[in-house]
Design a protein around this motif. Sequence first.
Motif, short mmCIF file in Angstrom:
data_model
loop_
_atom_site.label_atom_id
_atom_site.label_comp_id
_atom_site.label_asym_id
_atom_site.label_seq_id
_atom_site.Cartn_x
_atom_site.Cartn_y
_atom_site.Cartn_z
N VAL A 126 10.34 3.94 1.36
CA VAL A 126 10.08 5.27 0.82
C VAL A 126 10.32 5.21 -0.68
O VAL A 126 11.25 4.56 -1.13
CB VAL A 126 11.03 6.32 1.45
CG1 VAL A 126 10.88 7.67 0.78
CG2 VAL A 126 10.77 6.44 2.94
N THR A 127 9.48 5.88 -1.44
CA THR A 127 9.71 6.02 -2.87
C THR A 127 9.59 7.49 -3.24
O THR A 127 8.89 8.25 -2.56
CB THR A 127 8.76 5.14 -3.70
OG1 THR A 127 9.17 5.15 -5.06
CG2 THR A 127 7.32 5.60 -3.58
N SER A 142 0.86 -1.18 0.00
CA SER A 142 0.00 0.00 0.00
C SER A 142 0.89 1.23 0.00
O SER A 142 2.07 1.16 0.36
CB SER A 142 -0.93 0.00 1.21
OG SER A 142 -0.18 0.05 2.41
N VAL A 143 0.34 2.35 -0.42
CA VAL A 143 1.11 3.58 -0.47
C VAL A 143 0.28 4.72 0.09
O VAL A 143 -0.94 4.74 -0.09
CB VAL A 143 1.57 3.89 -1.92
CG1 VAL A 143 0.40 4.13 -2.84
CG2 VAL A 143 2.56 5.06 -1.96
N VAL A 144 0.93 5.62 0.81
CA VAL A 144 0.27 6.81 1.33
C VAL A 144 1.01 8.01 0.76
O VAL A 144 2.23 8.11 0.84
CB VAL A 144 0.30 6.85 2.88
CG1 VAL A 144 -0.30 8.14 3.40
CG2 VAL A 144 -0.42 5.64 3.44
N SER A 145 0.24 8.91 0.20
CA SER A 145 0.79 10.10 -0.43
C SER A 145 0.61 11.29 0.50
O SER A 145 -0.49 11.55 0.98
CB SER A 145 0.06 10.36 -1.75
OG SER A 145 0.58 11.48 -2.40
N GLY A 146 1.70 12.01 0.74
CA GLY A 146 1.64 13.21 1.56
C GLY A 146 1.67 14.45 0.68
O GLY A 146 1.39 14.39 -0.52
N ASP A 147 2.07 15.57 1.24
CA ASP A 147 2.09 16.84 0.50
C ASP A 147 3.40 17.09 -0.23
O ASP A 147 3.48 18.03 -1.02
CB ASP A 147 1.85 18.00 1.48
CG ASP A 147 0.41 18.04 1.96
OD1 ASP A 147 -0.47 17.50 1.26
OD2 ASP A 147 0.17 18.62 3.03
N THR A 148 4.44 16.30 0.03
CA THR A 148 5.75 16.58 -0.56
C THR A 148 5.89 15.86 -1.89
O THR A 148 5.79 14.65 -1.96
CB THR A 148 6.87 16.12 0.40
OG1 THR A 148 6.65 16.71 1.68
CG2 THR A 148 8.23 16.54 -0.12
N ASN A 149 6.14 16.62 -2.96
CA ASN A 149 6.35 15.99 -4.28
C ASN A 149 7.63 15.19 -4.23
O ASN A 149 8.65 15.73 -3.89
CB ASN A 149 6.51 17.05 -5.37
CG ASN A 149 5.25 17.81 -5.64
OD1 ASN A 149 4.25 17.64 -4.97
ND2 ASN A 149 5.30 18.65 -6.62
N TYR A 150 7.70 14.07 -4.65
CA TYR A 150 6.75 12.99 -4.86
C TYR A 150 7.05 11.89 -3.86
O TYR A 150 6.97 10.72 -4.19
CB TYR A 150 6.86 12.46 -6.29
CG TYR A 150 6.40 13.47 -7.32
CD1 TYR A 150 5.04 13.73 -7.48
CD2 TYR A 150 7.31 14.17 -8.09
CE1 TYR A 150 4.61 14.65 -8.42
CE2 TYR A 150 6.88 15.10 -9.02
CZ TYR A 150 5.53 15.34 -9.18
OH TYR A 150 5.11 16.27 -10.10
N VAL A 151 7.41 12.27 -2.66
CA VAL A 151 7.76 11.33 -1.61
C VAL A 151 6.50 10.58 -1.16
O VAL A 151 5.49 11.20 -0.84
CB VAL A 151 8.42 12.04 -0.41
CG1 VAL A 151 8.76 11.05 0.68
CG2 VAL A 151 9.64 12.83 -0.84
N HIS A 152 6.60 9.26 -1.14
CA HIS A 152 5.48 8.43 -0.71
C HIS A 152 5.98 7.36 0.26
O HIS A 152 7.09 6.87 0.13
CB HIS A 152 4.84 7.74 -1.92
CG HIS A 152 4.09 8.68 -2.79
ND1 HIS A 152 4.71 9.54 -3.68
CD2 HIS A 152 2.77 8.92 -2.91
CE1 HIS A 152 3.80 10.25 -4.31
NE2 HIS A 152 2.61 9.89 -3.86
N GLN A 189 12.06 14.81 -4.63
CA GLN A 189 12.99 15.25 -3.60
C GLN A 189 14.25 14.38 -3.56
O GLN A 189 15.19 14.70 -2.82
CB GLN A 189 12.31 15.21 -2.23
CG GLN A 189 11.00 15.96 -2.16
CD GLN A 189 11.16 17.42 -2.55
OE1 GLN A 189 11.99 18.12 -2.00
NE2 GLN A 189 10.38 17.87 -3.54
N GLY A 190 14.25 13.28 -4.31
CA GLY A 190 15.40 12.38 -4.30
C GLY A 190 15.59 11.67 -2.97
O GLY A 190 16.70 11.33 -2.61
N GLN A 191 14.49 11.43 -2.24
CA GLN A 191 14.59 10.84 -0.90
C GLN A 191 14.44 9.32 -0.88
O GLN A 191 14.47 8.71 0.19
CB GLN A 191 13.55 11.47 0.02
CG GLN A 191 13.83 12.92 0.31
CD GLN A 191 12.86 13.51 1.30
OE1 GLN A 191 12.12 12.81 1.98
NE2 GLN A 191 12.85 14.83 1.38
N GLY A 192 14.27 8.72 -2.04
CA GLY A 192 14.14 7.27 -2.08
C GLY A 192 14.18 6.78 -3.51
O GLY A 192 14.16 7.58 -4.45
N PRO A 193 14.24 5.47 -3.67
CA PRO A 193 14.24 4.91 -5.01
C PRO A 193 12.95 5.26 -5.75
O PRO A 193 11.88 5.36 -5.16
CB PRO A 193 14.32 3.40 -4.77
CG PRO A 193 14.89 3.26 -3.39
CD PRO A 193 14.36 4.44 -2.63
#
Length: 133
Positions: free
Chosen positions: A28-29, A8-18, A38-42
């Motif tokens: 994290v993707t 499952s995935v939850v989307s927050g307000d930060t593009n495109y961190v999920h 944001q380059g915070q995950g694969p």
Amino acid sequence: MTKIASASVVSGDTNYVHQVRAGHFDLVTDEPKALGGQGQGPAPFDYYLAALSACTAITLRMYAERKGWSLGEFRAELALTRDEEGRLHIHRVLHSDQALSDAQWERLLEVVANTPVTKALREGAEITSERGR
């Protein structure tokens, strides 16, 4: 039908961190900064290749153990490309620090062509969607 996996995935307000939940693991993707992330995950295709590489290594390790072969440190390098017609291609390069014979490598390459994830990617899967409540 028998359930094999869940995510499952939850989307927050930060593009495109999920935040992804795969089984009981949190992942994290994201997308690279060059694509607005944001380059915070694969990125999703990184996980796509990661799933195939993991299945490759696990399947070959299981097979080698059953045969009494030592793979030692095993590595699989995967690359995803798109050709001029838009078709995706995955290329795997397999490495072992053990001195395996040509016959052993030939058999490992036959086995790797039929790992569960390889088959699923090659054969495809029916994907359905519906609105949740």
